[in-house]
Design an enzyme around this catalytic site. Structure first.
Site, PDB file in Angstrom:
ATOM      1  N   HIS A 106       0.828  -1.223   0.000  1.00  0.00           N
ATOM      2  CA  HIS A 106       0.000   0.000   0.000  1.00  0.00           C
ATOM      3  C   HIS A 106       0.850   1.256   0.000  1.00  0.00           C
ATOM      4  O   HIS A 106       2.041   1.220   0.304  1.00  0.00           O
ATOM      5  CB  HIS A 106      -1.039  -0.026   1.117  1.00  0.00           C
ATOM      6  CG  HIS A 106      -0.546   0.209   2.514  1.00  0.00           C
ATOM      7  ND1 HIS A 106      -0.467   1.463   3.076  1.00  0.00           N
ATOM      8  CD2 HIS A 106      -0.163  -0.650   3.485  1.00  0.00           C
ATOM      9  CE1 HIS A 106      -0.064   1.359   4.339  1.00  0.00           C
ATOM     10  NE2 HIS A 106       0.138   0.092   4.612  1.00  0.00           N
ATOM     11  N   ASP A 116       5.722   2.469   7.572  1.00  0.00           N
ATOM     12  CA  ASP A 116       4.420   1.950   7.139  1.00  0.00           C
ATOM     13  C   ASP A 116       3.707   2.962   6.267  1.00  0.00           C
ATOM     14  O   ASP A 116       3.100   3.887   6.790  1.00  0.00           O
ATOM     15  CB  ASP A 116       3.595   1.622   8.394  1.00  0.00           C
ATOM     16  CG  ASP A 116       2.211   1.101   8.066  1.00  0.00           C
ATOM     17  OD1 ASP A 116       1.951   0.783   6.893  1.00  0.00           O
ATOM     18  OD2 ASP A 116       1.391   1.008   8.994  1.00  0.00           O
ATOM     19  N   GLU A 153      -5.316   1.745   2.286  1.00  0.00           N
ATOM     20  CA  GLU A 153      -5.181   0.543   3.120  1.00  0.00           C
ATOM     21  C   GLU A 153      -5.528   0.861   4.563  1.00  0.00           C
ATOM     22  O   GLU A 153      -6.218   0.098   5.241  1.00  0.00           O
ATOM     23  CB  GLU A 153      -3.744  -0.015   3.029  1.00  0.00           C
ATOM     24  CG  GLU A 153      -3.553  -1.374   3.691  1.00  0.00           C
ATOM     25  CD  GLU A 153      -3.081  -1.318   5.135  1.00  0.00           C
ATOM     26  OE1 GLU A 153      -2.876  -2.381   5.726  1.00  0.00           O
ATOM     27  OE2 GLU A 153      -2.926  -0.219   5.708  1.00  0.00           O
ATOM     28  N   GLU A 154      -5.045   2.011   5.026  1.00  0.00           N
ATOM     29  CA  GLU A 154      -5.237   2.337   6.450  1.00  0.00           C
ATOM     30  C   GLU A 154      -6.715   2.513   6.798  1.00  0.00           C
ATOM     31  O   GLU A 154      -7.109   2.300   7.934  1.00  0.00           O
ATOM     32  CB  GLU A 154      -4.423   3.582   6.834  1.00  0.00           C
ATOM     33  CG  GLU A 154      -2.908   3.437   6.613  1.00  0.00           C
ATOM     34  CD  GLU A 154      -2.232   2.458   7.571  1.00  0.00           C
ATOM     35  OE1 GLU A 154      -2.930   1.794   8.347  1.00  0.00           O
ATOM     36  OE2 GLU A 154      -0.990   2.367   7.536  1.00  0.00           O
ATOM     37  N   ASP A 182       3.812  -5.067   3.427  1.00  0.00           N
ATOM     38  CA  ASP A 182       3.277  -3.822   3.968  1.00  0.00           C
ATOM     39  C   ASP A 182       4.478  -2.981   4.372  1.00  0.00           C
ATOM     40  O   ASP A 182       4.846  -2.023   3.706  1.00  0.00           O
ATOM     41  CB  ASP A 182       2.358  -4.162   5.146  1.00  0.00           C
ATOM     42  CG  ASP A 182       1.543  -2.969   5.605  1.00  0.00           C
ATOM     43  OD1 ASP A 182       2.137  -1.880   5.727  1.00  0.00           O
ATOM     44  OD2 ASP A 182       0.322  -3.110   5.853  1.00  0.00           O
ATOM     45  N   HIS A 284       2.532   4.092  13.260  1.00  0.00           N
ATOM     46  CA  HIS A 284       1.353   4.933  13.006  1.00  0.00           C
ATOM     47  C   HIS A 284       1.436   6.318  13.652  1.00  0.00           C
ATOM     48  O   HIS A 284       0.422   6.986  13.797  1.00  0.00           O
ATOM     49  CB  HIS A 284       0.064   4.225  13.458  1.00  0.00           C
ATOM     50  CG  HIS A 284      -0.412   3.183  12.480  1.00  0.00           C
ATOM     51  ND1 HIS A 284      -1.537   2.424  12.669  1.00  0.00           N
ATOM     52  CD2 HIS A 284       0.103   2.785  11.285  1.00  0.00           C
ATOM     53  CE1 HIS A 284      -1.696   1.601  11.629  1.00  0.00           C
ATOM     54  NE2 HIS A 284      -0.711   1.800  10.792  1.00  0.00           N
TER      55      HIS A 284
HETATM   56 ZN   LIG Z   1       0.716  -0.601   6.459  1.00  0.00          ZN
END
Ligand SMILES: [Zn+2]
Length: 476
Positions: A106, A116, A153-154, A182, A284
């Site tokens: 993603h 990420d 994706e998130e 990922d 995140h």
């Molecule tokens: Zn991710």
């Protein structure tokens, strides 16, 4: 998880949408993260009983469970439809263009996304560049390679899910495997110690042995083979005295939380997730950025390189294999383990639920898988099989994963159709989902119905493997 207003079909321009009130997956309570500064006046004015010890957070106040705090909340949400863009690239296979190996990663991030997903995206860019260079030199894979850069994706895995729903018919027929990355490096190499970051892939059990095999031909940042590095970190992480067996290296329990979900749980195709992990801490958050990666995560970017290599190697081996490297004997051994764990954990009494037949069926599946494998190895080394014969076998091998699908889905979650794999609502892995959830509710009637469905799917696959062996041994 499908987009809330197009459950089960693709949310493309012009698609039918159900009313938001009818959408089961739309939450009824608005939720938003608060900064500690905003949360503090709310928390410190609560008056109820103190929280259990391990619920106490880091603010310098006593955390409490209840208490009258009145706050005026103004909810202002944008509920308009916004586009997501999935970017697709393809190299058409030279011999078997209708069999696809799919790479995916993603592209959207919560904030800067250094780890990420951009560590994975960096590997994907490098992988596609290398595959493009092979193509320039006239080297084409036998099967078609597809690479997808997912959006959204998130937010509930939206890009990959809608793409999977849009091309469901093709994917069910053509997809050999989906290889997801990922985060390629979700850990700090600078503090990982002598053994380095852990290679921590997960895969459907039928593909686990080929992944172990491939790791022997990739160099890890330590200079050892990835296989040796993997064994060393597995031993370290498990605090074990001996090096773990090859059969335990790959995690064959697969939860959700990334873009493999639609392919495995909804479409019944084999999947793999690849990545390095270690102590990390910025997940995140706004600190997950390129600075973190360059100074703390992977300053030499060697883990990114190693991940790109194993990803590409597995993909190319799947794309070029004569006989697809699925190992159903190994698959069965893991299923038996899952079932035994379910029994132990839930202290199942045989008077309430009989699972002996299911164990026997798994043993038959194991034997059928091993017998077929031996038969193909035997004749491949002694004589050459015709292309048609090999293709017929491959089509049968590809059918096995599809046979784990139950069109009605698991109880309460019709979109999740795989009988062996789903995820809990937390994203955590969940094996034999329908059976396990029924057992946990002590609903023995439902549990035995679910066990029956698994039994029937096993029976179908045993017959399929027998038929494959039969036609392999009796046809030229
Ligand atoms: Zn991710």
């Amino acid at each position: 998880m499908p987009s809330p207003t197009t459950p089960g079909w693709a949310s493309v321009p012009g698609a039918r949408h159900i009313a938001p009130e009818e959408a089961q997956s739309l939450p009824k309570i608005p939720a938003l993260p608060l900064s500690w500064r905003d949360a503090k006046p709310l928390l410190e004015n609560m008056t109820g009983p103190e929280v259990p010890k391990n619920w106490q957070g880091a603010l310098p106040i006593k955390y409490r469970l209840t208490g009258a705090v009145t706050a005026h909340v103004k909810v202002d949400m944008d509920t308009s439809m916004q586009p997501y863009t999935v970017v697709e690239a393809r190299i058409r296979g030279s011999e078997l263009p209708d069999e696809w190996v799919l790479f995916g990663n993603h592209r959207d991030a919560w904030v800067f996304g250094g780890v990420d997903p951009s560590s994975g995206t960096a590997s994907m860019m490098e992988l596609t560049r290398a595959l493009g260079e092979l193509k320039e030199r006239g080297i084409r894979p036998r099967r078609t390679l597809v690479a997808c850069s997912w959006d959204g994706e998130e937010y509930a895995l939206t890009g990959s899910t809608e793409w999977g729903e849009e091309f469901a018919d093709d994917l069910k027929k053509k997809l050999v495997a989906y290889l997801n990355v990922d985060e390629s490096v979700a850990g700090a190499a600078t503090t990982a110690g002598a053994e380095g970051l852990s290679f921590s892939p997960s895969a459907v059990a039928s593909l686990a042995p080929m992944l172990v095999e491939a790791s022997k031909d990739v160099r890890a940042p330590s200079g050892k083979s990835l296989y040796e590095a993997w064994r060393a970190t597995s031993k370290r992480d498990a605090k074990a005295r001996a090096v773990p067996l090859d059969s335990t290296l790959v995690e064959t329990r697969i939860g959700s939380g990334s873009d493999h979900t639609v392919f495995l749980n909804h479409l019944g195709r084999p999947v793999m997730n690849l990545g390095f992990t270690g102590d990390y801490g910025v997940y995140h958050s706004m600190y997950d950025d390129h600075y973190w990666m360059e100074h703390i995560g992977d300053p030499t970017f060697e883990y990114h390189v190693a991940l790109t290599r194993i990803w590409g190697l597995v993909g190319l081996r799947l794309a070029n294999a004569d006989i697809l490297p699925f190992d159903f004997g190994f698959n069965a051994s893991k299923l038996d383990k899952f079932l035994a764990e379910l029994e132990q954990k839930n202290k199942i009494d045989a008077r309430e639920l009989k699972l002996k037949k299911l164990h026997q069926r798994i043993a038959e599946f194991q034997k059928a898988g091993n017998d077929l494998r031996e038969a193909t190895v035997r004749s491949l080394t002694s004589a050459s099989a015709s292309r048609e014969k090999i293709e017929c076998l491959n089509q049968q091998l590809l059918q096995v994963e599809s046979n784990w699908l139950e069109p009605a889905g698991i109880p309460g979650r019709p979109w999740f159709q795989h009988l062996l794999y789903a995820a809990r609502y937390t994203y955590a892995h969940l094996e034999f989902p329908g059976l396990t959830e029924a057992v946990e509710k002590r609903d023995w009637k439902l549990a035995s119905q679910q066990a029956e469905l698994i039994d029937r799917a096993l029976e179908k696959n045993i017959k399929l493997l027998h038929a494959a062996q039969n036609s392999w041994e009796n046809n030229k």
